[in-house]
Design a protein around this motif. Structure first.
Motif, mmCIF file in Angstrom:
data_model
loop_
_atom_site.group_PDB
_atom_site.id
_atom_site.type_symbol
_atom_site.label_atom_id
_atom_site.label_comp_id
_atom_site.label_asym_id
_atom_site.label_seq_id
_atom_site.Cartn_x
_atom_site.Cartn_y
_atom_site.Cartn_z
ATOM 1 N N ASN A 103 9.185 -7.275 4.644
ATOM 2 C CA ASN A 103 8.531 -8.161 6.285
ATOM 3 C C ASN A 103 6.775 -7.482 5.816
ATOM 4 O O ASN A 103 6.094 -8.666 6.447
ATOM 5 C CB ASN A 103 9.069 -7.101 7.221
ATOM 6 N N GLU A 104 6.193 -6.389 5.504
ATOM 7 C CA GLU A 104 5.039 -6.709 5.481
ATOM 8 C C GLU A 104 3.938 -6.918 4.323
ATOM 9 O O GLU A 104 3.543 -8.151 4.974
ATOM 10 C CB GLU A 104 5.013 -5.464 5.517
ATOM 11 N N GLU B 77 4.215 -10.693 5.689
ATOM 12 C CA GLU B 77 3.526 -11.321 7.077
ATOM 13 C C GLU B 77 2.076 -11.558 6.028
ATOM 14 O O GLU B 77 1.402 -12.484 6.227
ATOM 15 C CB GLU B 77 3.544 -9.902 7.749
#
Ligand code: CA
Length: 224
Positions: free
Chosen positions: A85-86, A89
């Motif tokens: 996810n990071e 992002e």
């Protein structure tokens, strides 16, 4: 190549700095997001090594703000977590590459070198602030997808303001860069042209991007 390393863990920062210096890079180090923001606004770096987890302002918010202000410096993000996810992002925020910690230093160096090469080739021809863009090859300006017709002088003025995005441009600096004057002709040349440019790039759009800094000059930026 000049690289800015943004990492609050001093040992890691120093380790990265030494490794990059050993490979011939010029390296600046910041331990805090705010310092990095200040440094990146005044120095044209060829690449940024940016840790996500920083005290105060974190790496992702710094990256978003740089991109919003039209800063296209290639960025390698570092993350302790390495979560998918990071990573997504980070790439969404405008990162060019991503390296999870712990990393092998040789890999970091190789990736920074690759970023520098990419930056050198791309040297983005499109300057951008918010939804306003100027292609320095085709010389086409657009805002919110609408083509904006510019005179030669307006083009030069807009290009200068975009290249200085986020910084205040004084009248004298504008006269020098746009009109090649090294003296003040004592007229309202700059103000008149700013007004015309504003009618083209700001009048029909929100938010306003070209701001008058009373007594100082003009500034092109996204935030109010
Ligand atoms: Ca950190």
């Amino acid at each position: 190549m000049r690289v800015l390393v943004v990492e609050d863990e001093k040992k890691t920062a120093s380790f990265i700095r030494k490794a990059l210096q050993a490979e011939g890079f010029a390296v600046d180090v910041c331990h805090r997001g705010h310092d990095a923001w200040a440094a990146a606004r005044v120095t044209p770096f060829d690449a940024l090594v940016l840790d996500i987890m920083l005290p105060g302002r974190d790496g992702l918010s710094l990256l978003r703000q740089l991109r919003q202000q039209g800063n296209a410096t290639p960025v390698l993000l570092l993350s302790a977590r390495g979560e998918v996810n990071e990573r997504i992002e980070g790439l969404d925020a405008g990162a060019d590459d991503y390296l999870p910690k712990p990393f092998v230093i040789a890999e970091l160096v190789a990736r920074v070198r690759a970023l520098g090469r990419r930056g050198g080739e791309a040297k983005t021809t499109v300057l951008r602030v918010a939804d306003l863009s100027l292609d320095t090859v085709t010389r086409q300006a657009e805002r919110a997808g609408r083509v904006i017709e510019l005179t030669v002088r307006e083009y030069r003025l807009l290009e200068f303001l975009l290249r200085s995005a986020g910084r205040i441009c004084g009248r004298m600096a504008i006269l020098e860069k746009v009109w090649d004057y090294d003296f003040d002709p004592g007229s309202n040349l700059v103000d008149v042209n700013i007004k015309r440019l504003r009618e083209k790039i700001d009048a029909d759009f929100e938010p306003k991007l070209l701001h008058t800094m009373r007594g100082l000059g003009y500034q092109l930026r996204e935030s109010p």
